[in-house]
Design a protein around this motif. Structure first.
Motif, mmCIF file in Angstrom:
data_model
loop_
_atom_site.group_PDB
_atom_site.id
_atom_site.type_symbol
_atom_site.label_atom_id
_atom_site.label_comp_id
_atom_site.label_asym_id
_atom_site.label_seq_id
_atom_site.Cartn_x
_atom_site.Cartn_y
_atom_site.Cartn_z
ATOM 1 N N ALA A 62 -10.489 -16.145 66.343
ATOM 2 C CA ALA A 62 -10.194 -17.022 65.158
ATOM 3 C C ALA A 62 -11.428 -17.881 64.663
ATOM 4 O O ALA A 62 -11.461 -17.974 63.378
ATOM 5 C CB ALA A 62 -9.069 -17.917 65.708
ATOM 6 N N PHE A 63 -12.203 -18.112 65.646
ATOM 7 C CA PHE A 63 -13.269 -19.042 65.180
ATOM 8 C C PHE A 63 -14.497 -18.200 64.196
ATOM 9 O O PHE A 63 -14.832 -18.474 63.389
ATOM 10 C CB PHE A 63 -14.318 -19.467 66.388
ATOM 11 N N ILE A 66 -13.756 -17.377 60.774
ATOM 12 C CA ILE A 66 -13.861 -18.249 59.654
ATOM 13 C C ILE A 66 -15.258 -17.834 59.137
ATOM 14 O O ILE A 66 -15.375 -18.386 57.933
ATOM 15 C CB ILE A 66 -13.954 -19.777 60.396
ATOM 16 N N CYS A 260 -17.490 -23.545 58.966
ATOM 17 C CA CYS A 260 -16.676 -24.721 59.518
ATOM 18 C C CYS A 260 -17.288 -26.209 58.983
ATOM 19 O O CYS A 260 -16.248 -27.081 58.654
ATOM 20 C CB CYS A 260 -16.804 -24.618 60.898
ATOM 21 N N SER A 329 -5.291 -14.093 65.218
ATOM 22 C CA SER A 329 -6.528 -14.873 65.048
ATOM 23 C C SER A 329 -6.426 -15.479 63.602
ATOM 24 O O SER A 329 -7.151 -16.525 63.171
ATOM 25 C CB SER A 329 -7.835 -14.196 65.555
ATOM 26 N N SER A 333 -6.667 -19.219 62.362
ATOM 27 C CA SER A 333 -7.669 -19.756 61.450
ATOM 28 C C SER A 333 -7.322 -20.427 59.954
ATOM 29 O O SER A 333 -7.894 -21.161 59.534
ATOM 30 C CB SER A 333 -9.049 -18.816 61.195
#
Length: 633
Positions: A62-63, A66, A260, A329, A333
């Motif tokens: 998920a991170f 991004i 982010c 994921s 996000s």
């Protein structure tokens, strides 16, 4: 075509010794082939769903997503209000109407449609237009090449269902698609159009975002002319395409923290502006302001939808890039980072515009607090660096350079975000509309969704998309022709390749060698049989390819073992290749076999040397097992 392999296969004495050891040791033989694996008869198979992974991996993906998926939609706040109010704000409440449009568009299309519905239509974890087409091809015979095998029906997730109205409707639609040649061609052309539009989107995305980001510098210094902005953008584009060779994984890790930070900035600034300027814009959640906006502006409001739709550019990346992550994921996000940040950003800009109608041309940069101006300009430039990856995650140098040249050409030719935005909108909405059309077929044929839910989807999501499509097509002569022209060129190339491929296949099909003729040739004593293995490659799944007839007519010898190895391109993202189906052709003593190599559309054919070794090992295993069973029986 034939290829020799060392004759290390058929030692009957060695085979008897091996079988004897297995019999005395009571070793149980189990033979799985790829059909068993794909049809759920082997434990550990996950079907057509997305990859099954643990929560720690999901959060990790998920991170990373991004930094891969949201570079496009994340930069939309740079230009949405400026594109929507291209002729200025005529009434202060028009800001509320446009904010309401943006809010419901972001909620209905990226969130409801893609995150919660379209992502479920992934093909073994793969997404995109081809994934939808392959899913339909697997459940209905709509392919233009009749290379299905009888065993292919086992390779599905279908379970036995009782008769019902939904099953009846699914059968009717399936029958219509399978019986009509026009429907098959239409589905193929629609798939090509969607793919071409996505590639076109990949050309327009970096141009739009880089020009917008560089334009922010002009607000700080009057010394920067329009020509300088264009050439600085070209230099940045060249640099961005040069770093694509480092690959998705490194690019994702590099830009995930940057994007982010970007979302944190635009969300935080949006919240600040919302509180500082006009918190009453919260009432835009009431859709009545959309109605009032159209009542006041009528035709101009409809035309302005071409600017509003830019708020959802890059939405298709949520589905196209799901193969690099998982459904869960992407959902995490989007719901936890991207959607809230975008809503806050657009709300904050609307609050600012309520007090500064005259600054709509540069809303994004004008609304930034002074201490954060240069960090935001830098961040917007860095955020634009990833989005060139949207055209495709597999790095191919020649394709990368062609995309770079296309981006440079568009930037130098159009020179402004207004004209590029018109082209951009058409590419985006066309892909979304085609996705909805494919999704409705999947709902009916595969998911067997309740008809009321299907009708609701068409009336709500379909109506919104068609309304946007009608608006962007209005600007066809103002730059909107570009993605359609680009798509026409790509479709011509794709269809030409497909047509030649089909003609070649049907030639082989109409001139194939019969099994009786094969047996006659194999038993002919005039041919000298040499030790070794000969492989004949083709794409003819059923029957012996005509190349064999040409071979025996010109070469007076044959190897002791013949293997016909057709390639079957299965309508799936990937196919388990660890055990190709193998079967004998003719009498056992003639040593003639057929081994179908199956590939999905994302599989890469193996190197010849490793493929030959796999076939030899598979052949030895097959003959050994066959001999073992004959001993047992």
């Amino acid at each position: 075509m034939s290829s020799e392999v060392a004759p290390t296969i058929f030692s009957e004495q060695t085979m008897e010794e091996s079988v004897s050891r297995e019999l005395h040791g009571k070793k149980v033989l189990r033979r799985f082939d790829s059909l068993d694996i794909e049809s759920s008869t082997v434990p550990g198979r996950h079907g057509h769903a997305s990859k099954a992974v643990g929560w720690s991996v999901v959060l990790h993906l998920a991170f990373q997503s991004i930094g891969i998926v949201y570079g496009d939609i994340g930069t939309s706040p740079l230009y949405v209000y400026a594109s929507t109010f291209s002729k200025g704000i005529k009434h202060n409440d028009d800001v509320l109407g446009v904010l309401s449009l943006i809010f419901y568009t972001l909620t209905l299309i990226p969130l409801v449609k893609y995150v919660f519905i379209v992502l479920q239509a992934n093909d073994n974890g793969e997404g995109g237009t081809f994934a939808l087409y392959s899913l339909i091809c697997r459940y209905a015979k709509v392919g233009l090449i009749p290379n299905q095998q009888a065993e292919d029906k086992e390779v599905s997730n279908f379970q036995l269902e009782l008769r019902s109205n939904r099953l009846w409707m699914a059968s009717r639609v399936k029958s219509k698609l399978e019986s009509g040649q026009f429907a098959k061609f239409f589905l193929l052309l629609a798939t090509m159009l969607g793919t071409a539009m996505v590639i076109g989107d990949g050309v327009l995305t970096p141009c739009m975002s880089v020009l917008s980001a560089v334009g922010g510098i002009k607000e700080a210094t009057s010394a920067l002319t329009d020509d300088m902005i264009v050439w600085i953008s070209v230099v940045i584009l060249i640099f961005l395409f040069m770093i694509q060779r480092f690959g998705t994984d490194k690019v994702g890790y590099t830009f995930a923290p940057i994007i982010c930070v970007w979302f944190a900035f635009i969300g935080g600034i949006g919240l600040f502006n919302f509180i500082k300027f006009d918190p009453t814009v919260i009432k835009a959640i009431n859709p009545k302001y959309i109605v009032q906006y159209f009542q006041r502006n009528k035709r101009e409001a409809w035309v302005s939808l071409g600017g509003t739709v830019l708020a959802i550019t890059g939405t298709e990346a949520l589905f196209a890039d799901v193969g690099h992550f998982t459904v869960r994921s992407i959902q995490i996000s989007m719901c936890s980072v991207t959607y809230p940040a975008l809503i806050l950003a657009y709300t904050g800009q609307a609050s600012f515009l309520r007090k500064h109608n005259d600054l709509v041309k540069n809303t994004f940069f004008e609304s930034i607090p002074d201490p954060l101006y240069w960090p935001m300009v830098f961040s917007s430039g860095e955020n634009s660096a990833y989005i060139t990856k949207y055209a495709g995650q597999v790095y191919i140098p020649e394709v990368n350079y062609l995309l770079m040249l296309a981006c440079i050409g568009v930037t130098l030719g159009f020179r402004s975000t207004a004209k590029i935005g018109n082209a951009y909108g058409i590419a985006v909405v066309f892909v979304m509309t085609l996705t909805s059309a494919f999704l409705v077929l999947i709902m009916i044929m595969i998911w067997k969704t309740n008809i009321l839910l299907i009708v609701s989807y068409v009336l709500v999501i379909g109506t919104v998309e068609l309304l946007y499509l009608s608006s962007v097509l209005y600007k066809f002569d103002q730059g909107g022709y570009l993605p359609l022209a680009f798509a026409a060129v790509l479709m011509t190339i794709m269809y030409t390749w497909n047509d030649v491929h089909r003609r070649k296949y049907f030639y082989e099909l109409n001139h194939k060698v019969s099994l009786e003729k094969l047996k006659e040739i194999a038993a002919d004593t005039k041919f000298c049989r040499l030790p070794g293995l000969a492989l004949f490659y083709s794409e003819l799944v059923q029957g012996i390819p005509p190349i064999f007839k040409h071979y025996v007519a010109n070469v007076p010898v044959m190897h002791s073992t013949l293997v016909f190895s057709p390639s079957s391109h299965y309508p799936s993202a990937q196919f388990h290749r660890r055990a190709f189906p193998l079967s004998p052709c003719g009498a056992k003593h003639q040593n003639v076999f057929r081994c179908v190599m199956r590939y999905g559309y994302t599989d890469r054919p193996q190197e010849q040397e490793s493929l030959e070794k796999m076939l030899v090992d598979r052949l030895k295993e097959f003959i050994k097992d066959d001999f073992w069973f004959s001993q047992v029986n």
